[in-house]
Design a protein around this motif. Structure first.
Motif, PDB file in Angstrom:
ATOM      1  N   PRO A 114     -23.812   1.786 -56.209  1.00  0.00           N
ATOM      2  CA  PRO A 114     -23.946   1.130 -54.632  1.00  0.00           C
ATOM      3  C   PRO A 114     -23.420  -0.136 -54.478  1.00  0.00           C
ATOM      4  O   PRO A 114     -22.562  -0.324 -53.358  1.00  0.00           O
ATOM      5  CB  PRO A 114     -25.348   1.253 -54.575  1.00  0.00           C
ATOM      6  N   ALA A 115     -23.455  -1.059 -55.503  1.00  0.00           N
ATOM      7  CA  ALA A 115     -22.853  -2.523 -55.301  1.00  0.00           C
ATOM      8  C   ALA A 115     -21.459  -2.515 -54.966  1.00  0.00           C
ATOM      9  O   ALA A 115     -21.033  -3.326 -54.421  1.00  0.00           O
ATOM     10  CB  ALA A 115     -23.233  -3.447 -56.413  1.00  0.00           C
ATOM     11  N   VAL A 116     -20.740  -1.551 -55.665  1.00  0.00           N
ATOM     12  CA  VAL A 116     -19.299  -1.678 -55.462  1.00  0.00           C
ATOM     13  C   VAL A 116     -18.840  -0.342 -54.671  1.00  0.00           C
ATOM     14  O   VAL A 116     -17.550   0.009 -54.706  1.00  0.00           O
ATOM     15  CB  VAL A 116     -18.477  -1.639 -56.939  1.00  0.00           C
ATOM     16  N   ALA A 117     -19.631   0.122 -53.866  1.00  0.00           N
ATOM     17  CA  ALA A 117     -19.282   1.412 -53.154  1.00  0.00           C
ATOM     18  C   ALA A 117     -18.045   1.188 -52.280  1.00  0.00           C
ATOM     19  O   ALA A 117     -17.321   2.298 -51.892  1.00  0.00           O
ATOM     20  CB  ALA A 117     -20.487   2.015 -52.508  1.00  0.00           C
ATOM     21  N   ARG A 118     -17.931   0.108 -51.684  1.00  0.00           N
ATOM     22  CA  ARG A 118     -16.993  -0.174 -50.674  1.00  0.00           C
ATOM     23  C   ARG A 118     -15.576  -1.029 -51.287  1.00  0.00           C
ATOM     24  O   ARG A 118     -14.925  -1.409 -50.613  1.00  0.00           O
ATOM     25  CB  ARG A 118     -17.299  -0.976 -49.549  1.00  0.00           C
ATOM     26  N   ILE A 119     -15.487  -0.922 -52.540  1.00  0.00           N
ATOM     27  CA  ILE A 119     -14.561  -1.587 -53.314  1.00  0.00           C
ATOM     28  C   ILE A 119     -13.549  -0.447 -53.930  1.00  0.00           C
ATOM     29  O   ILE A 119     -14.184   0.526 -54.575  1.00  0.00           O
ATOM     30  CB  ILE A 119     -15.004  -2.459 -54.405  1.00  0.00           C
ATOM     31  N   GLY A 120     -12.303  -0.362 -53.991  1.00  0.00           N
ATOM     32  CA  GLY A 120     -11.707   0.571 -54.495  1.00  0.00           C
ATOM     33  C   GLY A 120     -10.038   0.011 -54.881  1.00  0.00           C
ATOM     34  O   GLY A 120      -9.916  -1.097 -54.489  1.00  0.00           O
ATOM     35  N   LEU A 121      -9.376   0.980 -55.145  1.00  0.00           N
ATOM     36  CA  LEU A 121      -8.039   0.917 -55.481  1.00  0.00           C
ATOM     37  C   LEU A 121      -7.051   1.038 -54.545  1.00  0.00           C
ATOM     38  O   LEU A 121      -7.426   1.824 -53.385  1.00  0.00           O
ATOM     39  CB  LEU A 121      -7.476   1.838 -56.813  1.00  0.00           C
ATOM     40  N   VAL A 122      -6.216   0.213 -54.270  1.00  0.00           N
ATOM     41  CA  VAL A 122      -5.290   0.091 -53.275  1.00  0.00           C
ATOM     42  C   VAL A 122      -3.767   0.898 -53.689  1.00  0.00           C
ATOM     43  O   VAL A 122      -3.428   0.375 -54.658  1.00  0.00           O
ATOM     44  CB  VAL A 122      -4.994  -1.207 -52.605  1.00  0.00           C
ATOM     45  N   ASP A 123      -3.317   1.761 -52.884  1.00  0.00           N
ATOM     46  CA  ASP A 123      -1.953   2.299 -53.444  1.00  0.00           C
ATOM     47  C   ASP A 123      -0.870   1.296 -52.683  1.00  0.00           C
ATOM     48  O   ASP A 123      -0.625   1.077 -51.532  1.00  0.00           O
ATOM     49  CB  ASP A 123      -1.933   3.702 -52.490  1.00  0.00           C
ATOM     50  N   LEU A 124      -0.452   0.637 -53.588  1.00  0.00           N
ATOM     51  CA  LEU A 124       0.649  -0.441 -53.335  1.00  0.00           C
ATOM     52  C   LEU A 124       1.996   0.089 -52.558  1.00  0.00           C
ATOM     53  O   LEU A 124       2.958  -0.712 -52.073  1.00  0.00           O
ATOM     54  CB  LEU A 124       0.792  -1.296 -54.463  1.00  0.00           C
ATOM     55  N   ASP A 125       2.264   1.392 -52.883  1.00  0.00           N
ATOM     56  CA  ASP A 125       3.243   2.187 -52.277  1.00  0.00           C
ATOM     57  C   ASP A 125       3.281   2.717 -50.740  1.00  0.00           C
ATOM     58  O   ASP A 125       4.105   2.755 -49.938  1.00  0.00           O
ATOM     59  CB  ASP A 125       3.714   3.421 -53.010  1.00  0.00           C
TER      60      ASP A 125
END
Length: 199
Positions: free
Chosen positions: A109-120
């Motif tokens: 839950p603590a990182v639920a809104r953290i994610g990887l970004v597609d830099l393309d």
């Protein structure tokens, strides 16, 4: 102390123990961003800022958080020793919907809104919906089973991650801070001297 293999999952932190002398990982805190029994584990070191500006390597992404003012916001971090000529990015989104070009780490839950970004993808897809953004050059990777054996050898502690770990403005103190909040033996490890021979 979190040494079982099923503790390794996205959102967890790998914290280098004082026994880990490899200069790439000495006193490092690695965020696990991907983990699979077959594929192995991928992560980024959270406490190695460089002096390279995001705008120097990824100009379109440099103004995603313009005027945000957070420390280290505009600099690239060294995510690890693998593929230093490539970049990956993490962002914390503010809305309930997942924007195109963003994939949540989930799992905790603590990182639920953290994610990887597609830099393309175009930065405009995330503009206005992100309150933290960080770019990493290179990454940390382990083959299937490799990380587990390093944990069993005493090289890493596996602990829960918090949003402030990922985008903190004091990377020099992250290693001690993460260990200290675990309490018990790990809090004691946080006091371990940088160079034990001087003790």
């Amino acid at each position: 102390m979190g040494r079982m293999d099923d503790d390794i999952r996205p959102g967890r932190l790998l914290v280098a123990t004082p026994l880990l002398e490899d200069p790439n990982f000495r006193r490092s805190v690695v965020l696990v961003v991907d983990h699979g029994q077959e594929e192995g584990t991928l992560g980024v070191v959270l406490n190695r800022p460089t002096e390279v500006e995001v705008g120097q390597i990824l100009p379109p992404w440099a103004d995603l958080l313009e005027g945000g003012g957070a420390a280290y916001q505009g600099v690239v971090f060294q995510g690890g020793p693998v593929a230093l000529d490539s970049a990956l990015a993490l962002a914390r989104i503010t809305g309930a919907d997942d924007p195109v070009g963003w994939r949540g780490l989930g799992g905790i839950p603590a990182v639920a809104r953290i994610g990887l970004v597609d830099l393309d993808s175009p930065p405009s897809l995330l503009k206005g919906g992100v309150d933290r953004f960080r770019v990493f050059a290179g990454y940390s990777g382990w083959n299937a089973g490799q990380l587990r054996s390093e944990i069993e050898e005493g090289s890493w502690y596996v602990v829960p991650g918090e949003p402030s770990d990922v985008f903190g403005d004091d990377p020099d103190r992250l290693w001690q801070g993460v260990l200290r909040r675990q309490g018990g033996d790990l809090a004691f490890v946080a006091t371990y001297p940088e160079d034990p021979s001087l003790n």
